[in-house]
Design a protein around this motif. Structure first.
Motif, PDB file in Angstrom:
ATOM      1  N   GLU A 225       0.827  -1.205   0.000  1.00 44.32           N
ATOM      2  CA  GLU A 225       0.000   0.000   0.000  1.00 44.32           C
ATOM      3  C   GLU A 225       0.865   1.261   0.000  1.00 44.32           C
ATOM      4  O   GLU A 225       0.530   2.253  -0.649  1.00 44.32           O
ATOM      5  CB  GLU A 225      -0.923  -0.007   1.222  1.00 44.32           C
ATOM      6  CG  GLU A 225      -1.984  -1.100   1.199  1.00 44.32           C
ATOM      7  CD  GLU A 225      -2.883  -0.994  -0.029  1.00 44.32           C
ATOM      8  OE1 GLU A 225      -3.330   0.128  -0.339  1.00 44.32           O
ATOM      9  OE2 GLU A 225      -3.105  -2.026  -0.691  1.00 44.32           O
ATOM     10  N   LEU A 226       1.973   1.219   0.728  1.00 43.92           N
ATOM     11  CA  LEU A 226       2.860   2.378   0.775  1.00 43.92           C
ATOM     12  C   LEU A 226       3.610   2.598  -0.536  1.00 43.92           C
ATOM     13  O   LEU A 226       4.106   3.697  -0.801  1.00 43.92           O
ATOM     14  CB  LEU A 226       3.867   2.211   1.914  1.00 43.92           C
ATOM     15  CG  LEU A 226       3.301   2.361   3.335  1.00 43.92           C
ATOM     16  CD1 LEU A 226       4.268   1.804   4.369  1.00 43.92           C
ATOM     17  CD2 LEU A 226       2.988   3.830   3.639  1.00 43.92           C
ATOM     18  N   VAL A 230       4.118   6.248  -4.342  1.00 43.62           N
ATOM     19  CA  VAL A 230       5.345   6.472  -5.098  1.00 43.62           C
ATOM     20  C   VAL A 230       5.128   6.134  -6.570  1.00 43.62           C
ATOM     21  O   VAL A 230       5.479   6.923  -7.458  1.00 43.62           O
ATOM     22  CB  VAL A 230       6.507   5.622  -4.532  1.00 43.62           C
ATOM     23  CG1 VAL A 230       7.775   5.807  -5.373  1.00 43.62           C
ATOM     24  CG2 VAL A 230       6.773   5.985  -3.078  1.00 43.62           C
ATOM     25  N   LEU A 231       4.541   4.989  -6.835  1.00 49.34           N
ATOM     26  CA  LEU A 231       4.413   4.508  -8.212  1.00 49.34           C
ATOM     27  C   LEU A 231       3.302   5.199  -8.983  1.00 49.34           C
ATOM     28  O   LEU A 231       3.381   5.332 -10.213  1.00 49.34           O
ATOM     29  CB  LEU A 231       4.167   2.991  -8.205  1.00 49.34           C
ATOM     30  CG  LEU A 231       5.285   2.135  -7.616  1.00 49.34           C
ATOM     31  CD1 LEU A 231       4.873   0.677  -7.581  1.00 49.34           C
ATOM     32  CD2 LEU A 231       6.574   2.298  -8.410  1.00 49.34           C
ATOM     33  N   PHE A 232       2.249   5.640  -8.305  1.00 44.92           N
ATOM     34  CA  PHE A 232       1.087   6.208  -8.995  1.00 44.92           C
ATOM     35  C   PHE A 232       1.090   7.732  -9.025  1.00 44.92           C
ATOM     36  O   PHE A 232       0.150   8.343  -9.521  1.00 44.92           O
ATOM     37  CB  PHE A 232      -0.209   5.731  -8.329  1.00 44.92           C
ATOM     38  CG  PHE A 232      -0.387   4.228  -8.362  1.00 44.92           C
ATOM     39  CD1 PHE A 232       0.388   3.435  -9.180  1.00 44.92           C
ATOM     40  CD2 PHE A 232      -1.337   3.625  -7.556  1.00 44.92           C
ATOM     41  CE1 PHE A 232       0.217   2.055  -9.207  1.00 44.92           C
ATOM     42  CE2 PHE A 232      -1.521   2.242  -7.581  1.00 44.92           C
ATOM     43  CZ  PHE A 232      -0.730   1.461  -8.410  1.00 44.92           C
ATOM     44  N   ASN A 233       2.131   8.335  -8.497  1.00 45.77           N
ATOM     45  CA  ASN A 233       2.218   9.799  -8.457  1.00 45.77           C
ATOM     46  C   ASN A 233       3.105  10.280  -9.609  1.00 45.77           C
ATOM     47  O   ASN A 233       4.283   9.931  -9.702  1.00 45.77           O
ATOM     48  CB  ASN A 233       2.805  10.257  -7.117  1.00 45.77           C
ATOM     49  CG  ASN A 233       2.703  11.757  -6.925  1.00 45.77           C
ATOM     50  OD1 ASN A 233       2.539  12.518  -7.881  1.00 45.77           O
ATOM     51  ND2 ASN A 233       2.797  12.196  -5.672  1.00 45.77           N
ATOM     52  N   GLU A 234       2.520  11.082 -10.497  1.00 45.18           N
ATOM     53  CA  GLU A 234       3.265  11.560 -11.661  1.00 45.18           C
ATOM     54  C   GLU A 234       4.423  12.470 -11.271  1.00 45.18           C
ATOM     55  O   GLU A 234       5.374  12.632 -12.045  1.00 45.18           O
ATOM     56  CB  GLU A 234       2.327  12.309 -12.613  1.00 45.18           C
ATOM     57  CG  GLU A 234       1.239  11.434 -13.208  1.00 45.18           C
ATOM     58  CD  GLU A 234       0.319  12.219 -14.126  1.00 45.18           C
ATOM     59  OE1 GLU A 234       0.480  13.467 -14.178  1.00 45.18           O
ATOM     60  OE2 GLU A 234      -0.542  11.606 -14.777  1.00 45.18           O
ATOM     61  N   VAL A 317      -1.783   6.309  10.899  1.00 49.55           N
ATOM     62  CA  VAL A 317      -2.780   5.768   9.965  1.00 49.55           C
ATOM     63  C   VAL A 317      -3.730   4.817  10.681  1.00 49.55           C
ATOM     64  O   VAL A 317      -4.955   4.855  10.466  1.00 49.55           O
ATOM     65  CB  VAL A 317      -2.081   5.061   8.798  1.00 49.55           C
ATOM     66  CG1 VAL A 317      -3.101   4.346   7.905  1.00 49.55           C
ATOM     67  CG2 VAL A 317      -1.260   6.058   7.975  1.00 49.55           C
ATOM     68  N   THR A 318      -3.188   3.974  11.549  1.00 50.82           N
ATOM     69  CA  THR A 318      -4.027   3.021  12.283  1.00 50.82           C
ATOM     70  C   THR A 318      -5.005   3.747  13.195  1.00 50.82           C
ATOM     71  O   THR A 318      -6.158   3.321  13.351  1.00 50.82           O
ATOM     72  CB  THR A 318      -3.139   2.071  13.114  1.00 50.82           C
ATOM     73  OG1 THR A 318      -2.247   1.379  12.245  1.00 50.82           O
ATOM     74  CG2 THR A 318      -3.993   1.060  13.866  1.00 50.82           C
ATOM     75  N   GLY A 319      -4.566   4.859  13.798  1.00 49.59           N
ATOM     76  CA  GLY A 319      -5.456   5.642  14.651  1.00 49.59           C
ATOM     77  C   GLY A 319      -6.643   6.186  13.887  1.00 49.59           C
ATOM     78  O   GLY A 319      -7.790   6.113  14.364  1.00 49.59           O
ATOM     79  N   THR A 359      -2.567   9.602   1.859  1.00 53.80           N
ATOM     80  CA  THR A 359      -3.082   8.583   0.934  1.00 53.80           C
ATOM     81  C   THR A 359      -3.687   7.413   1.686  1.00 53.80           C
ATOM     82  O   THR A 359      -4.808   6.980   1.389  1.00 53.80           O
ATOM     83  CB  THR A 359      -1.965   8.086   0.006  1.00 53.80           C
ATOM     84  OG1 THR A 359      -1.408   9.187  -0.711  1.00 53.80           O
ATOM     85  CG2 THR A 359      -2.504   7.063  -0.980  1.00 53.80           C
ATOM     86  N   LEU A 360      -2.964   6.860   2.653  1.00 52.25           N
ATOM     87  CA  LEU A 360      -3.455   5.669   3.357  1.00 52.25           C
ATOM     88  C   LEU A 360      -4.574   5.994   4.325  1.00 52.25           C
ATOM     89  O   LEU A 360      -5.502   5.194   4.504  1.00 52.25           O
ATOM     90  CB  LEU A 360      -2.304   4.987   4.098  1.00 52.25           C
ATOM     91  CG  LEU A 360      -1.546   3.906   3.309  1.00 52.25           C
ATOM     92  CD1 LEU A 360      -0.836   4.507   2.110  1.00 52.25           C
ATOM     93  CD2 LEU A 360      -0.564   3.159   4.200  1.00 52.25           C
ATOM     94  N   ALA A 361      -4.514   7.157   4.986  1.00 51.08           N
ATOM     95  CA  ALA A 361      -5.549   7.519   5.960  1.00 51.08           C
ATOM     96  C   ALA A 361      -6.715   8.261   5.307  1.00 51.08           C
ATOM     97  O   ALA A 361      -7.743   8.468   5.947  1.00 51.08           O
ATOM     98  CB  ALA A 361      -4.949   8.377   7.066  1.00 51.08           C
TER      99      ALA A 361
END
Length: 401
Positions: A225-226, A230-234, A317-319, A359-361
């Protein structure tokens, strides 16, 4: 005696545990064996004795006469209910048990036994192989480890989608490693070291548990997920994307080698897809994962700073995710976040990893509260001394709650 030179001594003797008669059994067996092949009492027939627990069904030993046997072939390939009933009742020596056996079989396996595959069954036995402990075998446990095999397969599919026909840094060391890249590489070194230590001590159960946790939690749930920001950001540099693609491939290839002793078939299949992307020459490599060296940890690759910083990101993120779950907030809804009692180190860590956290949260906005600010009614999560607040206004039906 030629027989003595051929059969003894051996490094390991593996046998089933018989509890009360264990010492008597092995003492008499080896005393007779040494006498028959001409060894003296000063000779050592074996260096290590490894005892395995019994495989139990419904808490008792399996027996065809009792009709409680689980055939490994049926677990691997699956079997329909009618065929299973016939197999479990044909050899019963006590006819009065037939009705009970059929009733229990229909209750425990109403649809028969699904095909779990060899790798899932092997990993199950390894995970349950605690020294001297009997194994209570249930299809539910095997199903759980079949899901682990599926997790590994799906992770490989994602990695291949992001790396095939792309630069994975095989011939280009001009890479930039992100925090998640450095974190997963560091975590991998710890796992390699622990797995090797467990295997040397014959603790296949502990080795399996560590591999399961690393693959499922660290690699799949977090690192994959992390890697997406990186990979999807132009706007991400080519060096950073190359570094993440290389890390994805190399860590996965190492995971496959670590899991190969317990899951030989799926790891062999996946390794052939992944190895070329990791720079392996398939011709010189022997065309098989079996011929590859077992992974060895490297102390220079351990990055304690990256591990500490990434744990802070995970805590944040977990919080937020915990609050979403407790308040039944849709997982895709962007949330405004207030942060209270934050230190300078917390602010620095957030700013350095803002893209990953947002992104993750799935954050809409972030506001840092001062000591003079009064926080609105909010749901709260703690990350060390720092408080993560999500205002409830407009997010939930207060009357319904």
């Amino acid at each position: 005696d030629e027989r003595a030179n051929y059969w003894l001594p051996v490094d390991h003797y593996v046998g089933g545990i018989e509890h009360a008669i264990l010492h008597l059994l092995y003492a008499r067996f080896f005393n007779k064996l040494m006498r028959d092949v001409g060894l003296t009492t000063n000779d050592e027939p074996f260096k290590n004795l490894l005892t395995q627990g019994m495989v139990l069904k419904d808490g008792v030993k399996m027996s065809k006469s009792k009709g409680n046997v689980l055939d490994p072939i049926d677990v691997v390939d699956g079997i329909e209910l009618d065929a299973l009933l016939k197999k479990r009742t044909d050899a019963v020596m006590q006819p009065h048990l037939l009705e009970r056996i059929e009733k229990l079989t229909r209750k425990n396996f109403p649809d028969g036994i699904p095909a779990f595959g060899t790798d899932a069954m092997r990993f199950t036995f390894a995970a349950l192989a605690t020294t001297g402990r009997d194994v209570v075998l249930t299809p539910a446990r095997i199903e759980g480890y079949r899901n682990f095999c599926n997790k590994l397969w799906n992770a490989t599919r994602y990695v291949l989608m992001q790396t095939e026909n792309k630069d994975t840094g095989i011939d280009n060391d001009n890479v930039e490693l992100s925090l998640p890249d450095r974190w997963i590489i560091s975590r991998l070194q710890h796992v390699e070291d622990k797995v090797t230590s467990h295997i040397e001590k014959y603790r296949l159960d502990l080795a399996s548990h560590d591999l399961y946790a690393f693959v499922w939690e660290d690699y799949c749930d977090w690192y994959l997920e992390l890697s997406k920001p990186v990979l999807f950001n132009e706007n991400t540099s080519e060096e950073a994307q190359r570094g993440t693609r290389r890390t994805l491939v190399h860590v996965l290839e190492t995971i496959l080698r670590l899991n190969h002793p317990t899951m030989p078939f799926i790891t062999e299949e996946l390794w052939h897809m992944v190895a070329p992307l990791a720079g392996h020459d398939m011709k010189s490599a022997g065309d098989s994962i079996m011929t590859q060296p077992f992974p060895v940890s490297g102390a220079t690759k351990i990055d304690e700073t990256a591990e500490t910083e990434l744990e802070w990101v995970k805590c944040f993120v977990t919080g937020v995710r915990k609050i979403r779950s407790e308040m039944n907030i849709p997982p895709g809804k962007p949330l405004p976040v207030l942060i209270q009692n934050a230190s300078d180190a917390d602010k620095t860590c957030f700013e350095s990893n803002k893209t990953f956290i947002e992104t993750l949260a799935k954050l809409e906005s972030v506001k840092w509260l001062t000591d003079a600010d009064t926080a609105p009614e909010s749901a709260t999560a703690l990350c060390g001394e720092m408080q993560i607040l999500i205002p409830l206004a407009g997010l939930i039906d207060k009357a319904a709650e």
